[in-house]
Design a protein around this motif. Sequence first.
Motif, PDB file in Angstrom:
ATOM      1  N   PRO A 108      40.297  42.551  35.601  1.00 61.26           N
ATOM      2  CA  PRO A 108      40.501  41.751  36.300  1.00 61.26           C
ATOM      3  C   PRO A 108      41.574  40.656  36.252  1.00 61.26           C
ATOM      4  N   ARG A 109      41.752  39.956  35.042  1.00 57.46           N
ATOM      5  CA  ARG A 109      42.909  38.976  34.844  1.00 57.46           C
ATOM      6  C   ARG A 109      44.518  39.516  35.066  1.00 57.46           C
ATOM      7  N   VAL A 127      40.599  38.787  51.419  1.00 55.64           N
ATOM      8  CA  VAL A 127      39.757  39.874  50.731  1.00 55.64           C
ATOM      9  C   VAL A 127      38.774  40.379  51.490  1.00 55.64           C
ATOM     10  N   GLY A 128      38.447  41.386  51.905  1.00 58.02           N
ATOM     11  CA  GLY A 128      36.827  41.470  52.258  1.00 58.02           C
ATOM     12  C   GLY A 128      35.453  41.440  51.649  1.00 58.02           C
ATOM     13  N   SER A 129      34.418  41.020  52.471  1.00 63.06           N
ATOM     14  CA  SER A 129      33.250  40.569  50.866  1.00 63.06           C
ATOM     15  C   SER A 129      33.219  41.868  50.056  1.00 63.06           C
ATOM     16  N   ASP A 130      33.856  43.245  50.209  1.00 65.57           N
ATOM     17  CA  ASP A 130      32.765  44.321  49.191  1.00 65.57           C
ATOM     18  C   ASP A 130      33.972  44.096  48.610  1.00 65.57           C
ATOM     19  N   THR A 131      35.275  43.628  48.097  1.00 58.72           N
ATOM     20  CA  THR A 131      36.394  43.548  47.371  1.00 58.72           C
ATOM     21  C   THR A 131      35.677  44.023  46.336  1.00 58.72           C
ATOM     22  N   ARG A 132      36.027  44.682  44.601  1.00 55.68           N
ATOM     23  CA  ARG A 132      36.148  45.072  43.805  1.00 55.68           C
ATOM     24  C   ARG A 132      37.347  45.881  42.806  1.00 55.68           C
ATOM     25  N   ALA A 138      34.559  45.219  37.487  1.00 54.20           N
ATOM     26  CA  ALA A 138      34.356  43.749  37.633  1.00 54.20           C
ATOM     27  C   ALA A 138      34.546  42.111  38.380  1.00 54.20           C
ATOM     28  N   GLY A 139      35.632  42.865  39.219  1.00 57.05           N
ATOM     29  CA  GLY A 139      36.825  41.685  39.551  1.00 57.05           C
ATOM     30  C   GLY A 139      35.874  42.034  41.127  1.00 57.05           C
TER      31      GLY A 139
END
Length: 334
Positions: A108-109, A127-132, A138-139
């Motif tokens: 993610p970094r 972003v929306g609440s389900d962003t990965r 992992a982000g």
Amino acid sequence: MNETQVHVWRDLSEVPSGFGPSVVTIGNFDGVHRGHLAVLDHTVQAARAGGLRSVAITFAPHPLAVLQPERAPQPLSTPEHRLELLADTGLDAVLMLPFTPALAEWSPRRFVEEVMTGALGARAVVVGSDTRFGRRNAGDIGTLRELGAELGFTVDEVADLKAADESRRWSSTLARELIAAGDVRAATDVLGRPHRVTGVVVHGDHRGREMGFPTANLTTDSIGAVPSDGVYAGWLVRAGDDGEPGACSKHDTGERLPAAISVGTNPTFDGDERRVEAYVLGRTDLDLYGERVAVEFVEHLRPTLRFEGMESLIKQMNDDVARCREVLGVSTPA
């Protein structure tokens, strides 16, 4: 698609040096449904309010198609259609990253530093609440907020939008479930427009032409989740100037023709291949072979049936055409 109004980059290397500062959003945006549109509109408005540029990051193909092909969902839109729909939101740019096994391994970094802040100069992320994102997803929003505090950007979370009955949020998953059940009208409510399947017109058995209802048969590798078997009212959209069916928007240069659409194996003739085919109402003069078209589903009319003979089948097809005209608001020729 008119790319003079929105920058479209298909690789990170195409982003010009020094681009930004910007407001960035990220997602697969498959189908660009109404939940997506809420996030995208927030992104555009925040950028305009701050005198920044608005950018959406998306991926092609769908990550699961690379990481777990057996679990990959049927797409709701082609990449080109998705780009047109994204462009129509008022974004300044879209970065469509090729999703590869190598990109899937980025932390993610690294993704934030190299893409969001490094290439795009992000000052805010929406972003929306389900962003990965990032390796093994992992982000999340918490990760973004931690990195934002360190790297100098804010994070805005857009709340989920609910379906009409308030039972579920608008999502690509919900749209696919409705389409699979044949409830294309409810899917239209989620997507904000009729769902479509896009493919090239190929030769079929020519039975429709013999009965006076010539159909455009789409290739079996057409793109777009296919509804359950049945007969539907809808539209056939021809290719625009760029060779792609238009997005039913300001970029739409293709012809839209009212159609009766059949999905199924044609049990009356003991067919075994599932097909999507469309009869353009009142037209027997069209030569669409080899043309790339989209078929849009407006309303389910009836299930697939087995008929005892041609006479009863033709009578039903005439009834289907009349019902299609009624649903689509198309007058009967004099």
